[in-house]
Design a protein around this motif. Structure first.
Motif, PDB file in Angstrom:
ATOM      1  N   ALA A 137      47.516  40.596  57.928  1.00  0.00           N
ATOM      2  CA  ALA A 137      47.571  42.033  57.643  1.00  0.00           C
ATOM      3  C   ALA A 137      47.963  42.268  56.192  1.00  0.00           C
ATOM      4  CB  ALA A 137      48.559  42.713  58.586  1.00  0.00           C
ATOM      5  N   HIS A 138      49.021  41.571  55.742  1.00  0.00           N
ATOM      6  CA  HIS A 138      49.438  41.710  54.340  1.00  0.00           C
ATOM      7  C   HIS A 138      48.312  41.282  53.409  1.00  0.00           C
ATOM      8  CE1 HIS A 138      53.553  43.069  54.235  1.00  0.00           C
ATOM      9  NE2 HIS A 138      53.896  42.234  55.192  1.00  0.00           N
ATOM     10  N   GLY A 139      47.705  40.136  53.715  1.00  0.00           N
ATOM     11  CA  GLY A 139      46.621  39.628  52.871  1.00  0.00           C
ATOM     12  C   GLY A 139      45.449  40.586  52.808  1.00  0.00           C
ATOM     13  N   THR A 140      45.110  41.193  53.943  1.00  0.00           N
ATOM     14  CA  THR A 140      43.999  42.142  53.992  1.00  0.00           C
ATOM     15  C   THR A 140      44.275  43.352  53.116  1.00  0.00           C
ATOM     16  OG1 THR A 140      43.398  41.474  56.243  1.00  0.00           O
ATOM     17  CG2 THR A 140      42.657  43.644  55.513  1.00  0.00           C
ATOM     18  N   HIS A 141      45.480  43.894  53.225  1.00  0.00           N
ATOM     19  CA  HIS A 141      45.824  45.079  52.434  1.00  0.00           C
ATOM     20  C   HIS A 141      45.925  44.752  50.947  1.00  0.00           C
ATOM     21  CE1 HIS A 141      46.256  47.617  55.881  1.00  0.00           C
ATOM     22  NE2 HIS A 141      47.234  46.899  56.408  1.00  0.00           N
ATOM     23  N   MET A 142      46.518  43.608  50.626  1.00  0.00           N
ATOM     24  CA  MET A 142      46.635  43.217  49.214  1.00  0.00           C
ATOM     25  C   MET A 142      45.260  43.004  48.596  1.00  0.00           C
ATOM     26  SD  MET A 142      49.969  40.721  48.803  1.00  0.00           S
ATOM     27  CE  MET A 142      49.611  39.638  50.183  1.00  0.00           C
ATOM     28  N   SER A 143      44.389  42.293  49.327  1.00  0.00           N
ATOM     29  CA  SER A 143      43.045  42.015  48.828  1.00  0.00           C
ATOM     30  C   SER A 143      42.255  43.299  48.639  1.00  0.00           C
ATOM     31  CB  SER A 143      42.322  41.093  49.818  1.00  0.00           C
ATOM     32  OG  SER A 143      40.998  40.872  49.415  1.00  0.00           O
ATOM     33  N   ASN A 144      42.368  44.197  49.600  1.00  0.00           N
ATOM     34  CA  ASN A 144      41.653  45.461  49.524  1.00  0.00           C
ATOM     35  C   ASN A 144      42.114  46.289  48.330  1.00  0.00           C
ATOM     36  OD1 ASN A 144      40.018  47.720  50.516  1.00  0.00           O
ATOM     37  ND2 ASN A 144      41.972  48.644  51.080  1.00  0.00           N
ATOM     38  N   LEU A 145      43.423  46.342  48.137  1.00  0.00           N
ATOM     39  CA  LEU A 145      43.970  47.118  47.028  1.00  0.00           C
ATOM     40  C   LEU A 145      43.587  46.500  45.687  1.00  0.00           C
ATOM     41  CD1 LEU A 145      45.719  49.495  46.117  1.00  0.00           C
ATOM     42  CD2 LEU A 145      47.727  48.007  46.338  1.00  0.00           C
ATOM     43  N   ALA A 146      43.767  45.171  45.571  1.00  0.00           N
ATOM     44  CA  ALA A 146      43.469  44.487  44.304  1.00  0.00           C
ATOM     45  C   ALA A 146      41.994  44.620  43.939  1.00  0.00           C
ATOM     46  CB  ALA A 146      43.848  43.016  44.417  1.00  0.00           C
ATOM     47  N   LYS A 147      41.116  44.512  44.937  1.00  0.00           N
ATOM     48  CA  LYS A 147      39.666  44.597  44.689  1.00  0.00           C
ATOM     49  C   LYS A 147      39.279  45.976  44.178  1.00  0.00           C
ATOM     50  CE  LYS A 147      37.051  45.077  48.249  1.00  0.00           C
ATOM     51  NZ  LYS A 147      36.343  44.804  49.524  1.00  0.00           N
ATOM     52  N   ASN A 148      39.858  47.005  44.761  1.00  0.00           N
ATOM     53  CA  ASN A 148      39.457  48.373  44.420  1.00  0.00           C
ATOM     54  C   ASN A 148      40.082  48.882  43.128  1.00  0.00           C
ATOM     55  OD1 ASN A 148      37.680  49.717  46.640  1.00  0.00           O
ATOM     56  ND2 ASN A 148      39.172  48.505  47.781  1.00  0.00           N
ATOM     57  N   ILE A 149      41.302  48.473  42.825  1.00  0.00           N
ATOM     58  CA  ILE A 149      41.937  48.993  41.608  1.00  0.00           C
ATOM     59  C   ILE A 149      41.701  48.079  40.396  1.00  0.00           C
ATOM     60  CG2 ILE A 149      43.732  50.161  42.948  1.00  0.00           C
ATOM     61  CD1 ILE A 149      45.710  48.015  41.951  1.00  0.00           C
ATOM     62  N   LYS A 150      40.802  47.106  40.533  1.00  0.00           N
ATOM     63  CA  LYS A 150      40.529  46.188  39.418  1.00  0.00           C
ATOM     64  C   LYS A 150      40.152  46.919  38.128  1.00  0.00           C
ATOM     65  CE  LYS A 150      38.083  41.939  38.227  1.00  0.00           C
ATOM     66  NZ  LYS A 150      37.718  42.387  36.869  1.00  0.00           N
ATOM     67  N   PRO A 151      39.290  47.951  38.179  1.00  0.00           N
ATOM     68  CA  PRO A 151      38.970  48.658  36.929  1.00  0.00           C
ATOM     69  C   PRO A 151      40.212  49.255  36.254  1.00  0.00           C
ATOM     70  CG  PRO A 151      37.391  49.220  38.633  1.00  0.00           C
ATOM     71  CD  PRO A 151      38.499  48.456  39.308  1.00  0.00           C
ATOM     72  N   VAL A 152      41.132  49.767  37.069  1.00  0.00           N
ATOM     73  CA  VAL A 152      42.366  50.337  36.520  1.00  0.00           C
ATOM     74  C   VAL A 152      43.216  49.236  35.888  1.00  0.00           C
ATOM     75  CG1 VAL A 152      44.453  51.660  37.021  1.00  0.00           C
ATOM     76  CG2 VAL A 152      42.329  52.165  38.249  1.00  0.00           C
ATOM     77  N   LEU A 153      43.311  48.111  36.583  1.00  0.00           N
ATOM     78  CA  LEU A 153      44.088  46.985  36.056  1.00  0.00           C
ATOM     79  C   LEU A 153      43.450  46.423  34.796  1.00  0.00           C
ATOM     80  CD1 LEU A 153      44.942  45.077  39.389  1.00  0.00           C
ATOM     81  CD2 LEU A 153      46.387  46.656  38.104  1.00  0.00           C
ATOM     82  N   ASP A 154      42.133  46.378  34.766  1.00  0.00           N
ATOM     83  CA  ASP A 154      41.441  45.862  33.576  1.00  0.00           C
ATOM     84  C   ASP A 154      41.718  46.742  32.365  1.00  0.00           C
ATOM     85  OD1 ASP A 154      40.397  43.781  35.015  1.00  0.00           O
ATOM     86  OD2 ASP A 154      38.410  44.703  35.298  1.00  0.00           O
ATOM     87  N   PHE A 155      41.704  48.059  32.592  1.00  0.00           N
ATOM     88  CA  PHE A 155      42.002  48.964  31.474  1.00  0.00           C
ATOM     89  C   PHE A 155      43.441  48.774  31.003  1.00  0.00           C
ATOM     90  CE2 PHE A 155      43.777  52.965  29.910  1.00  0.00           C
ATOM     91  CZ  PHE A 155      42.936  53.211  28.828  1.00  0.00           C
ATOM     92  N   ALA A 156      44.367  48.677  31.966  1.00  0.00           N
ATOM     93  CA  ALA A 156      45.781  48.483  31.617  1.00  0.00           C
ATOM     94  C   ALA A 156      45.952  47.187  30.827  1.00  0.00           C
ATOM     95  CB  ALA A 156      46.640  48.471  32.870  1.00  0.00           C
ATOM     96  N   ALA A 157      45.262  46.121  31.237  1.00  0.00           N
ATOM     97  CA  ALA A 157      45.376  44.834  30.548  1.00  0.00           C
ATOM     98  C   ALA A 157      44.814  44.924  29.139  1.00  0.00           C
ATOM     99  CB  ALA A 157      44.646  43.756  31.345  1.00  0.00           C
ATOM    100  N   SER A 158      43.738  45.721  28.975  1.00  0.00           N
ATOM    101  CA  SER A 158      43.129  45.843  27.646  1.00  0.00           C
ATOM    102  C   SER A 158      44.028  46.598  26.666  1.00  0.00           C
ATOM    103  CB  SER A 158      41.772  46.552  27.764  1.00  0.00           C
ATOM    104  OG  SER A 158      41.947  47.937  28.061  1.00  0.00           O
ATOM    105  N   LYS A 159      44.935  47.395  27.179  1.00  0.00           N
ATOM    106  CA  LYS A 159      45.851  48.170  26.330  1.00  0.00           C
ATOM    107  C   LYS A 159      47.265  47.587  26.314  1.00  0.00           C
ATOM    108  CE  LYS A 159      42.582  51.113  25.541  1.00  0.00           C
ATOM    109  NZ  LYS A 159      41.924  51.156  24.197  1.00  0.00           N
ATOM    110  N   GLU A 160      47.427  46.421  26.907  1.00  0.00           N
ATOM    111  CA  GLU A 160      48.762  45.822  27.013  1.00  0.00           C
ATOM    112  C   GLU A 160      49.353  45.494  25.645  1.00  0.00           C
ATOM    113  OE1 GLU A 160      50.993  42.129  29.365  1.00  0.00           O
ATOM    114  OE2 GLU A 160      48.816  42.400  29.534  1.00  0.00           O
ATOM    115  N   LYS A 161      48.556  44.832  24.777  1.00  0.00           N
ATOM    116  CA  LYS A 161      49.066  44.439  23.454  1.00  0.00           C
ATOM    117  C   LYS A 161      49.409  45.664  22.626  1.00  0.00           C
ATOM    118  CE  LYS A 161      46.818  39.936  23.043  1.00  0.00           C
ATOM    119  NZ  LYS A 161      45.860  39.100  22.256  1.00  0.00           N
ATOM    120  N   ALA A 162      48.564  46.680  22.683  1.00  0.00           N
ATOM    121  CA  ALA A 162      48.822  47.902  21.918  1.00  0.00           C
ATOM    122  C   ALA A 162      50.102  48.580  22.398  1.00  0.00           C
ATOM    123  CB  ALA A 162      47.637  48.856  22.046  1.00  0.00           C
ATOM    124  N   SER A 163      50.327  48.550  23.682  1.00  0.00           N
ATOM    125  CA  SER A 163      51.537  49.177  24.224  1.00  0.00           C
ATOM    126  C   SER A 163      52.777  48.386  23.832  1.00  0.00           C
ATOM    127  CB  SER A 163      51.427  49.285  25.749  1.00  0.00           C
ATOM    128  OG  SER A 163      50.353  50.131  26.101  1.00  0.00           O
TER     129      SER A 163
END
Length: 243
Positions: A208-234
């Motif tokens: 259950a935990h794995g299913t929810h984590m995988s689902n969340l990580a898969k869907n918010i990847k674009p948000v995480l990618d943007f955050a990672a691209s601005k990490e150094k600037a921040s």
């Protein structure tokens, strides 16, 4: 009238001798040992199922909090730029994830497995009803045993009554012993499944935990990618200096 009086006496005896389970429990070591072991198993598995239900609610609450935060940020951010575009995208993504969370299909493997654990726990309810019938049989057995003892130890023993009640006593004793044997057999069957069911409970919780984590990580990847691209600037952000 005699039959009514006999029934009344038995009712009184039961009332006087069933103040608690201990008075009517079979004095059988095997039965009592399995009863305690099974109670421990059921207690542990029930707690595991409660924790599974709890974490389902916690995952739903987490996604709701992320969705609300994304909406608040997008609504309050003052500029019409790249960040605003990403913030709105985050809102769309979290709305999508929230809908998925609210409509988790029953085909999910962890839900199928948890259903098997719950079915096993439901079998315990049936076993408890067997306990109740066995306790009643034990009270009947004790009733006739005491009655026979009283007749045999009377000042003027009545041979006819003794013979009649001896026959009844033998019948209820045989019935009680058959029920006891049957219940112990069912206890053994129930207890023999414990290892597989405990494993299923462990598996469904972490799936259950794995299913929810995988689902969340898969869907918010674009948000995480943007955050990672601005990490150094921040990290390079310096406040307190003039621009």
């Amino acid at each position: 009238y005699r039959k009514m009086l006999h029934g009344f006496k038995k009712t009184v005896f039961k009332a006087e001798n069933t103040f608690g389970v201990a008075q009517s429990e079979p004095e059988n070591h095997e039965f009592l040992e399995y009863k305690q072991r099974i109670a421990n198993v059921v207690r542990s598995l029930s707690e595991n199922m409660l924790q599974l239900d709890k974490q389902e609610k916690q995952w739903n609450a987490l996604v709701d909090e992320q969705r609300i935060q994304a909406e608040n940020f997008a609504n309050l951010y003052p500029d019409d730029d790249e960040l605003r575009k990403e913030a709105k995208k985050a809102v769309e993504i979290l709305n999508h994830v929230s809908k998925i969370q609210d409509a988790t299909p029953d085909t999910q493997n962890y839900l199928k497995i948890s259903g098997k654990v719950k079915k096993y726990l439901a079998e315990y309810t049936t076993l408890e009803s067997e306990y109740k019938r066995l306790y009643d049989a034990k009270v009947d057995f004790e009733f006739y045993r005491k009655k026979l003892d009283d007749l045999e130890n009377a000042k003027r023993p009545n041979g006819e009554k003794i013979d009649r009640n001896m026959s009844k006593f033998e019948d209820v004793r045989a019935s009680y012993e058959r029920q006891l044997e049957g219940v112990v057999s069912k206890q053994k069957q129930f207890y023999s499944k414990r290892t597989e069911v405990f494993q299923a409970a462990f598996v469904c919780y972490w799936l259950a935990h794995g299913t929810h984590m995988s689902n969340l990580a898969k869907n918010i990847k674009p948000v995480l990618d943007f955050a990672a691209s601005k990490e150094k600037a921040s990290l390079a952000l310096e406040l307190g200096k003039e621009a």
